[in-house]
Enzyme design. Structure first.
Site, PDB file in Angstrom:
ATOM      1  N   ASP A 260       0.813  -1.203   0.000  1.00 18.50           N
ATOM      2  CA  ASP A 260       0.000   0.000   0.000  1.00 18.50           C
ATOM      3  C   ASP A 260       0.857   1.268   0.000  1.00 18.50           C
ATOM      4  O   ASP A 260       1.827   1.374   0.763  1.00 18.50           O
ATOM      5  CB  ASP A 260      -0.906  -0.004   1.234  1.00 18.50           C
ATOM      6  CG  ASP A 260      -1.789   1.221   1.331  1.00 18.50           C
ATOM      7  OD1 ASP A 260      -2.657   1.385   0.465  1.00 18.50           O
ATOM      8  OD2 ASP A 260      -1.592   2.013   2.271  1.00 18.50           O
ATOM      9  N   GLU A 297       1.420  -0.134  -4.816  1.00 14.39           N
ATOM     10  CA  GLU A 297       0.571   1.020  -5.097  1.00 14.39           C
ATOM     11  C   GLU A 297       1.473   2.237  -4.983  1.00 14.39           C
ATOM     12  O   GLU A 297       2.071   2.479  -3.931  1.00 14.39           O
ATOM     13  CB  GLU A 297      -0.579   1.145  -4.102  1.00 14.39           C
ATOM     14  CG  GLU A 297      -1.457   2.355  -4.424  1.00 14.39           C
ATOM     15  CD  GLU A 297      -2.330   2.808  -3.269  1.00 14.39           C
ATOM     16  OE1 GLU A 297      -3.349   3.459  -3.541  1.00 14.39           O
ATOM     17  OE2 GLU A 297      -1.998   2.531  -2.108  1.00 14.39           O
TER      18      GLU A 297
END
Length: 587
Positions: A260, A297
């Site tokens: 993330d 990400e």
């Protein structure tokens, strides 16, 4: 694992904790007539350790810091009492795995399906997903991607507020539930990708700083102080997070990790955390004899994310490509709010399909500066693309799905471009049958003050996308319940028709090498700005070829049909292509 509670083959459990901030440490063990018995730990440098012969798997324990505070183990494998409660001893070798022959899937074959464990089924648990595996197989995807599952406060959360990063959430079924799901997926030929969060730790139940220097004031993130990856004491911090990645790979047989928001990982040391993580993760996968991948990400538009160490990159395998979403959705919906500003041209769609990054060093209006690097030479499997995901549904349109924002013809156009692109496609749960349930941001913080801060902050953060009338309070149980998938819609003919369309497209992608080879260098894209026609040609060295004609305009157009199309998103008379539709020719 080096740290945590480790059951020994000869009996007993060894406890080890990295805690340089603590003067004394002890284990308070429950069960086996040991309730309330405290076992002092011996200090060895920055570690504390003790062997307790009477301890057994299943027992609960807590750590007593400086003879005063009781805390969960930072490397707890299980938190049945929640983020503030005791940890549970877990035997990592007790689960009866049946996936011995599973070797994983090559990166370029992945067709991913993102889901949230709590809202994907009515039960909201790992084992309930197993019942949906035949449905997922029939859809054609070959990898499920779980939003974060580390223990978070309460029972409702996206997962990005996890604080016990080694403990699969107790409300979902804990470690055994996750292992059962992974094992069942592998038996069915599905890979499992896990979303992990290494850029911050949630605020409630986060006791890490009491043990060691996990944080630094040198950098700030959207969530507050940054994780200390390059300052004094950072060696142990790095080991904690890298060890977490190896833990999921090894003990849970996870096939890939989605990292993330890596742009909020700050490390200016000689070897970036992500580069070290990638090296050790890939080495461990090789030792296990499995394909395993790291997918970032990233909000950087930087090729260094996937470039190897020889090119001073991090060496991750792929990265999410938000601009693919932005170009198509901005064009179809005409939205230019927030981060969608600066997109919306047919040329952007051409560029994103043939090169990758749209903003590759040019001026970005939303950022008000030049932004990005050129990804023209990166192979297609370096990018994961989507027209919907958890962030884009919840944050861009207050939970509304694409099928509620565009016509059915436009939806089919978008998904055809997605699944015919030279990139790795990802679907978001429910999009394949145009689910009408929104996907909203939800939490269940137990601290009233924190709960209010989260609600107020959410309202402020996305004010540019939503009016107060559209706002859904993250703390309200109804917000979570509204976000559950509406499986009964599969009985409706219109939704069944959309599902059949997705199935057909995925089947074509898997059948034809020219659609699945991720050869961006064998992809040619041309546009006609006047007519809004986009032509994409894809080929494969084995000889197959694809021609996709996409009419993004509002009027039908005359086009040359080389032969009968394999797929039409909207029926078009021969020699024409209907408005907002695609024709796919395969040979």
């Amino acid at each position: 694992m080096r740290y945590g509670a480790t059951p020994l083959p000869e009996g007993g459990v060894h406890f080890r904790v990295w805690a340089p901030n603590v003067q004394s440490l002890a284990v308070n063990l429950s069960g086996n007539n040991l309730a309330g018995k405290v076992f002092p730990m011996t200090r060895e440098g920055e570690d504390f350790q003790v062997l307790i012969p009477q301890a057994t798997p299943g027992q609960l324990y807590s750590l007593v810091l400086d003879s005063a505070k009781e805390r969960p183990d930072p490397v707890s494998r299980s938190q049945p009492e929640g983020v503030h409660g005791r940890s549970r001893i877990v035997d990592p070798n007790a689960f009866p795995w049946s996936d011995r022959d599973w070797k994983g899937l090559p990166l370029q074959q992945l067709i991913m399906y993102e889901l949230h464990v709590g809202t994907f089924t009515a039960e909201g648990a790992f084992e309930a997903i197993i019942e949906k595996i035949p449905y997922l197989k029939d859809l054609g995807i070959n990898a499920i991607e779980l939003m974060p599952v580390a223990e978070f406060p309460g029972a409702r959360n996206w997962g990005y507020d996890g604080v016990d990063l080694y403990a699969p959430h107790s409300a979902y079924g804990g470690p055994d539930g996750l292992k059962k799901l992974v094992d069942a997926c592998h038996r069915a030929g599905l890979a499992v990708i896990l979303d992990v969060v290494y850029n911050h730790v949630g605020p409630e139940g986060n006791y890490l700083d009491e043990f060691a220097p996990y944080y630094t004031d040198h950098y700030r993130t959207p969530w507050g102080r940054a994780i200390n990856f390059d300052g004094p004491g950072s060696d142990g911090v790095r080991e904690f997070f890298i060890g977490n990645a190896l833990y999921w790979l090894t003990e849970f047989h996870i096939d890939a990790l989605r990292l993330d928001a890596i742009h909020s990982i700050y490390d200016f040391g000689p070897v970036h955390l992500l580069a070290e993580l990638a090296g050790r993760f890939h080495h461990q996968a090789a030792e296990l004899g499995r394909h395993a991948w790291l997918i970032a990400e990233s909000d950087l538009n930087d090729v260094k994310v996937t470039d190897g160490r020889s090119r001073y990159g991090y060496g991750l395998d792929a990265q999410w490509h938000d601009e693919f979403h932005h170009t198509l959705i901005s064009f179809l919906t005409k939205s230019d709010r927030g981060f969608l500003s600066g997109f919306g041209r047919l040329e952007d769609i051409r560029k994103v399909l043939s090169e990758g990054f749209v903003y590759d060093g040019i001026y970005a209006p939303y950022r008000r500066r030049r932004f990005g690097t050129s990804s023209k030479d990166l192979p297609g499997e370096k990018f994961v693309v989507f027209i919907q995901n958890h962030d884009q549904v919840a944050n861009t349109n207050q939970g509304q799905r694409l099928s509620q924002l565009v016509s059915l013809a436009q939806l089919k156009l978008a998904v055809t471009v997605l699944l015919c692109s030279p990139y790795l496609p990802l679907l978001f749960m429910g999009e394949e049958f145009a689910d009408t349930a929104p996907f909203l941001y939800f939490t269940s913080h137990l601290d009233p003050r924190l709960a209010k801060m989260v609600s107020d902050g959410r309202r402020q953060e996305y004010a540019e996308f939503a009016t107060s009338a559209e706002f859904f309070d993250p703390q309200a149980p109804a917000t979570f319940e509204r976000s559950k998938i509406t499986w009964k819609l599969l009985g409706d003919p219109e939704h069944q028709s959309i599902l059949s369309f997705y199935r057909s497209l995925i089947a074509l992608r898997k059948e034809w090498p020219c659609l699945s080879n991720c050869r961006k260098d064998l992809t040619r894209v041309e546009i006609s700005p006047d007519t809004q026609l986009l032509k994409m040609e894809r080929t494969d060295p084995a000889g197959s070829s694809a021609l996709l004609l996409s009419n993004f305009g509002k009027a039908s157009l005359p086009v040359h049909w080389p032969h009968t199309p394999t797929l039409q998103t909207v029926d078009s008379p021969q020699g024409t292509i209907a408005a907002e539709s695609c024709l796919l020719f395969l040979s």
